[in-house]
Design an enzyme around this catalytic site. Structure first.
Site, mmCIF file in Angstrom:
data_model
loop_
_atom_site.group_PDB
_atom_site.id
_atom_site.type_symbol
_atom_site.label_atom_id
_atom_site.label_comp_id
_atom_site.label_asym_id
_atom_site.label_seq_id
_atom_site.Cartn_x
_atom_site.Cartn_y
_atom_site.Cartn_z
ATOM 1 N N GLU A 10 6.682 -0.282 0.173
ATOM 2 C CA GLU A 10 6.509 -1.608 -0.417
ATOM 3 C C GLU A 10 5.889 -1.529 -1.800
ATOM 4 O O GLU A 10 5.935 -2.486 -2.570
ATOM 5 C CB GLU A 10 5.676 -2.511 0.506
ATOM 6 C CG GLU A 10 4.261 -2.057 0.759
ATOM 7 C CD GLU A 10 3.264 -2.676 -0.225
ATOM 8 O OE1 GLU A 10 3.604 -3.652 -0.893
ATOM 9 O OE2 GLU A 10 2.165 -2.148 -0.322
ATOM 10 N N HIS A 307 6.516 -3.955 4.380
ATOM 11 C CA HIS A 307 5.065 -3.790 4.454
ATOM 12 C C HIS A 307 4.664 -3.051 5.729
ATOM 13 O O HIS A 307 3.816 -2.152 5.699
ATOM 14 C CB HIS A 307 4.368 -5.154 4.406
ATOM 15 C CG HIS A 307 4.137 -5.668 3.024
ATOM 16 N ND1 HIS A 307 5.141 -6.232 2.275
ATOM 17 C CD2 HIS A 307 3.029 -5.709 2.251
ATOM 18 C CE1 HIS A 307 4.661 -6.604 1.102
ATOM 19 N NE2 HIS A 307 3.385 -6.289 1.058
#
Length: 338
Positions: A10, A307
């Site tokens: 991410e 994430h």
């Protein structure tokens, strides 16, 4: 020393926060290059500097490259010392994300701690305080520790100025299984605003009421805060179940119609309700650390976010633990820690 390319996965501040937490717990030093390399403004921002400073203070760590804009960070941990701490971001940077950095080390310490954090409590780049209090911390408390958080003052983006107080009673993390959310106990929608025209909050709530037509009329409310806590507005949508509470939020943004923000938030909440997964995307991201540190457990979630996958990768590098993902019927995913 563990070396991490901060532009991988991410590519944001989560890599920095999780690396600091895991370094303090495992005793492994690390070096991050290309800090926040996937962001439009790479390098450390003020809230990331505060988070690393907080980790350094509670863990007696030595740190190189700790300045706003820095693209490389070297962190060498010491011993975590529980106690009373006060950290101020100085901007509307998220107090919750600073807490995320130091919570697990203090949860696993040998004495209680009290932490005061000042800065942003409600901004568009982090879960709001209500998510931390009602969604995330109840999971931590089920695992053994006791953590309570109190919102003393709201801090909206861009002004900040918020304050939260956190009490931590440490304990070993027990592995738990979070497979099903259980029966629905209630729903609520609230528009919280300050320093802005009333009709902005009203239009936001009316759109949410329209899109969530199955919710009872008395589930919706508007709350106005003292003007010195703003300006700002946020829509909070909450679905309470026997085993978990999901909080979805929509933050007011300059130039974005209130109705559009409410429509997006309502769609996210409807998607969660229609699924059968225990954890929404933000909760799944945040519980990776405690579940890995508990050396076991499992939970179900919606489609894994980048994430969450990045959190898994960072945890593996520091602990050597494996995390298995299994797709289930209905788009649900099973996350198993070993």
């Amino acid at each position: 020393m563990i070396t991490i390319d901060g532009s991988e996965g991410e590519g944001g501040g989560q890599i920095v926060r999780n690396a600091c937490a895991l370094s303090l717990i495992t005793g492994e030093p690390f070096r991050i290059t290309n800090v926040r390399g996937n962001r439009s403004k790479p390098g450390l921002m003020r809230q990331h500097v505060t988070a690393v400073e907080a980790a350094s203070v509670i863990g007696n760590a030595e740190c190189q490259g700790l300045s706003v804009g820095s693209s490389e960070l070297i962190f060498s941990p010491g011993r975590v010392v529980p106690g009373e701490y006060h950290f101020a971001v100085g901007t509307a940077g998220s107090t919750g994300l600073v807490l995320q950095t130091i919570l697990m080390p203090l949860v696993l310490a040998d004495a209680p701690s009290r932490v005061v954090l000042e800065g942003g409590t409600h901004n568009m780049l982090a879960p709001p305080f209500e998510f931390i209090e009602r969604t995330f911390l109840p999971i931590i408390n089920r695992m053994g520790p006791m953590v309570s958080a109190k919102l003393i003052r709201h801090g909206f983006y861009p002004r900040g100025g918020g304050r939260i107080e956190v009490e931590i009673t440490p304990a070993a993390l027990n592995s738990i299984d979070c497979m099903d959310r259980g029966e629905q106990l209630g729903v609520a929608g609230q528009a919280v605003f300050t320093g802005l025209p009333f009709d902005i909050a009203e239009r936001m709530l009316n759109r949410a009421r329209l899109d969530l037509a199955s919710w009872p009329e008395d589930a919706f409310a508007i709350r106005e805060l003292p003007v010195d806590q703003g300006p700002g507005v946020i829509l909070l949508l909450e679905a309470r179940y026997a085993n978990v509470t999901e909080v979805v939020s929509g933050f007011g943004q300059l130039g974005v119609p209130a109705e559009r923000l409410a429509k997006t938030s309502a769609a996210r909440m409807k998607g969660y309700i229609e699924s059968t997964a225990f954890a929404g995307p933000y909760l799944a991201d945040q519980v990776i650390l405690p579940f890995v540190l508990a050396s076991g457990g499992a939970f179900t979630t919606v489609k894994p976010s980048q994430h969450m996958l990045t959190a898994i990768d960072i945890a593996r590098r520091f602990t050597g633990k494996t995390v298995r993902l299994e797709r289930q019927d209905g788009g649900r995913h099973l996350v198993i820690m070993r």
